[in-house]
Design a protein around this motif. Sequence first.
Motif: not given
Length: 351
Positions: A33-48
Motif C-alpha cells: 500500500k503506497v504511502s508516498m511516491t513522487t514524479i521522476c524526470g523519466t515519467d515526464v519523458h513518458i508523458l511527452k
Amino acid sequence: MDTMKAAVFKEAGRIVLERRPVPRAGPGEAVIKVSMTTICGTDVHILKGEYPVAPGLIVGHEPVGTIAELGPGVDGYRLGQRVVVGAITPCGQCHPCLEGHQSQCGGHAIGGWRFGNTIDGCQAEYVRVPFAMANLAPVPDGLSDEQVLMCPDIMSTGFGGAENGAIRIGDTVAVFAQGPIGLCATAGARLRGASRIIAVDSVPERLEMARRLGADHVVDHTRDDPVEAILALTGGQGADVTIEALGTQPTFENCLRALRPGGTLSSLGVYSGKLSLPVDAFAAGLGDHRIVTTLCPGGKHRMRRLMDIVASGRVDLRPLVTHRFPLDRIEEAYALFAAQRDGVLKVAIVP
C-alpha cells in the motif's frame, strides 16, 4: 477494496487518474500500500512520448509504503511492515544479476526497470512488487517516509554516477545540471571524497541547493561558459570526473570538453535522438578518456545502504521535496513538474 486510484499513461501528452483493480500477489511477489511516491524526470519523458511505454500502463517507480499482501514463498516479512522498493527490481538470480549488474536484469538493456515501464507502477494506491525477496527493504523505525523517498531512484542514480565515475579522494568533479539527479550526484561526490566540486546550472535556487549538498563552486551557464570556468578553476587541466545529469547533446559535449586527458565522464542523462562525440574533444579517441553510464542500482541491499546513509545524518535530501500533492491531483502535479514551474525540484505524491 476491489479498485484503487491510479495514474495511467493514455497517449503522448496524457496521463490521467483512473480506477483500476487492486493487484494481487502471486508466488514470490508482494503488494504494498503506497504511502508516498513522487514524479521522476523519466515519467515526464513518458508523458511527452519521448520514451515508449504501452498505453494503459500505470506509471511511477519510486514507492514507499506498507506490506498489504505477501505471496507464497515470501518469508521474513510481515503485513503492515514499512518498506521501500527500488525503481529497479532485479530478480537476483539471472546472469546479469549474479555478475553484479542488477539494473540489466534479464539479459537485455535496462531490463531491471519494470515499474511504470514493463509492469504497472506505483503512482497508485497499491503496487505489486516482483521478486519480493530481492526487493523489499524494511524502513528503520526512526526514518520518515519523506527521509527515504529519494532512495528508490534519484539518490541511487546520483550516487551511482559518482560511484561509477570512480571518484577518488582529492579529485575535482564537475556536475552538469543540478536537477534532483544532479544534486544527488553532487552529494555523492562529496561523500566519495572529492576535494573540489563544481556545480553547473542556471537556476539560482538549484545552485544554492548544490552548495548546501557539497558544491564548492557554482557556475551559471547563462552568464559564464562552463567549460572555460572549469578550466580556469583547474589551472587549465580540466576536471578529473565530469557528471552529465541532464541528457542533452550540449551538456554531454561540455562534460567532455571540461574533462582532463585520462579523466572519466559519468553519464546519467536519458538521451532522446542521436548522441554524437565531438572528435576534437574526444582527442580522436586517443585521450584515454572513460565514458561510463549508470542505470539506477536497485535491490534491497542497495536500498538498505542508502537508508543507512540517511540514518547516519551524512546527507539529508528532504529539502529536495518542494511540492506535495494528493494522488487526486496527480494531473496538476505533472503539469507543474513538466513545466518546471514555481521552483519545483521534487513532488511528493500521497495517495
